[in-house]
Design an enzyme around this catalytic site. Structure first.
Site, mmCIF file in Angstrom:
data_model
loop_
_atom_site.group_PDB
_atom_site.id
_atom_site.type_symbol
_atom_site.label_atom_id
_atom_site.label_comp_id
_atom_site.label_asym_id
_atom_site.label_seq_id
_atom_site.Cartn_x
_atom_site.Cartn_y
_atom_site.Cartn_z
ATOM 1 N N VAL A 59 0.839 -1.195 0.000
ATOM 2 C CA VAL A 59 0.000 0.000 0.000
ATOM 3 C C VAL A 59 0.881 1.255 0.000
ATOM 4 O O VAL A 59 0.587 2.230 -0.698
ATOM 5 C CB VAL A 59 -0.984 0.001 1.187
ATOM 6 C CG1 VAL A 59 -1.801 1.280 1.230
ATOM 7 C CG2 VAL A 59 -1.918 -1.215 1.106
ATOM 8 N N CYS A 60 1.975 1.232 0.754
ATOM 9 C CA CYS A 60 2.893 2.382 0.792
ATOM 10 C C CYS A 60 3.524 2.612 -0.582
ATOM 11 O O CYS A 60 3.661 3.757 -1.026
ATOM 12 C CB CYS A 60 3.983 2.168 1.840
ATOM 13 S SG CYS A 60 3.341 1.945 3.511
ATOM 14 N N ASP A 61 3.894 1.537 -1.240
ATOM 15 C CA ASP A 61 4.424 1.592 -2.593
ATOM 16 C C ASP A 61 3.402 2.244 -3.522
ATOM 17 O O ASP A 61 3.706 3.192 -4.252
ATOM 18 C CB ASP A 61 4.756 0.161 -3.037
ATOM 19 C CG ASP A 61 5.206 0.038 -4.480
ATOM 20 O OD1 ASP A 61 4.394 0.280 -5.402
ATOM 21 O OD2 ASP A 61 6.366 -0.348 -4.698
#
EC number: 1.11.1.24
Length: 166
Positions: A59-61
């Site tokens: 999700v951070c990516d």
């Protein structure tokens, strides 16, 4: 305070919750060249501050990639920052491997200055809670999202609309 979970477990956020209309608190973080950066380094610019637990997760990516793509259309008066507790070396490696060049990645690993100032440091994990802050050129916070579950996406469209409304 915002109520946040991470993988379904409640976490304690350290620091004061930021509210729309407040002046953006100062902070000291480290860039990928190991230089210190503060809020003053971005004075006079509109800021989209994207906060992620760890750049190396799915999700951070996706969050960082999304704002990197959007940043190309924002103009020179807007700066997009991605802040995490990741080491600057990991941020630099990840950005280089993924062609990320419209977002400035900054590390809060040393002092947790940003996390504490913006109320996003998860005490139990020593990671930053997923969140978005929009700051106008005068330093006023105009949009805040503390994502309720740390493993889910923020509301990208609402954040982008808030930035474009400045």
């Amino acid at each position: 305070m915002a109520t946040v979970t991470f993988k379904g477990n409640s976490v304690t956020l350290v620091g004061e919750e930021i509210k729309v209309g407040a002046m953006a608190p100062d902070f000291t973080v480290v860039d990928t060249g190991l230089g210190e950066k503060t809020l003053k380094d971005f004075a006079g610019k509109k800021l989209l501050i994207s906060v992620v637990p760890s750049i190396d997760t799915g999700v951070c990516d996706a969050q960082t990639r999304r704002f990197n793509e959007e940043a190309a259309s924002f103009g020179d008066d807007v700066v997009v920052l991605t802040i995490s507790m990741d080491l600057p070396f990991a941020q630099k490696r990840w950005c280089g491997a993924n062609g990320i060049d419209n977002v400035i990645t900054l590390s809060d690993h040393r002092d947790a200055s940003f996390g504490d100032a913006y109320g996003v440091r998860m005490k139990e994990l020593r990671l930053l809670a997923r969140s978005i802050f929009i700051v106008n050129a005068e330093g006023t916070v105009t949009y805040v999202e503390y994502v309720a579950e740390g493993t889910t996406h923020p509301d990208y469209d609402a954040a982008i609309a808030a930035l474009k409304a400045l």
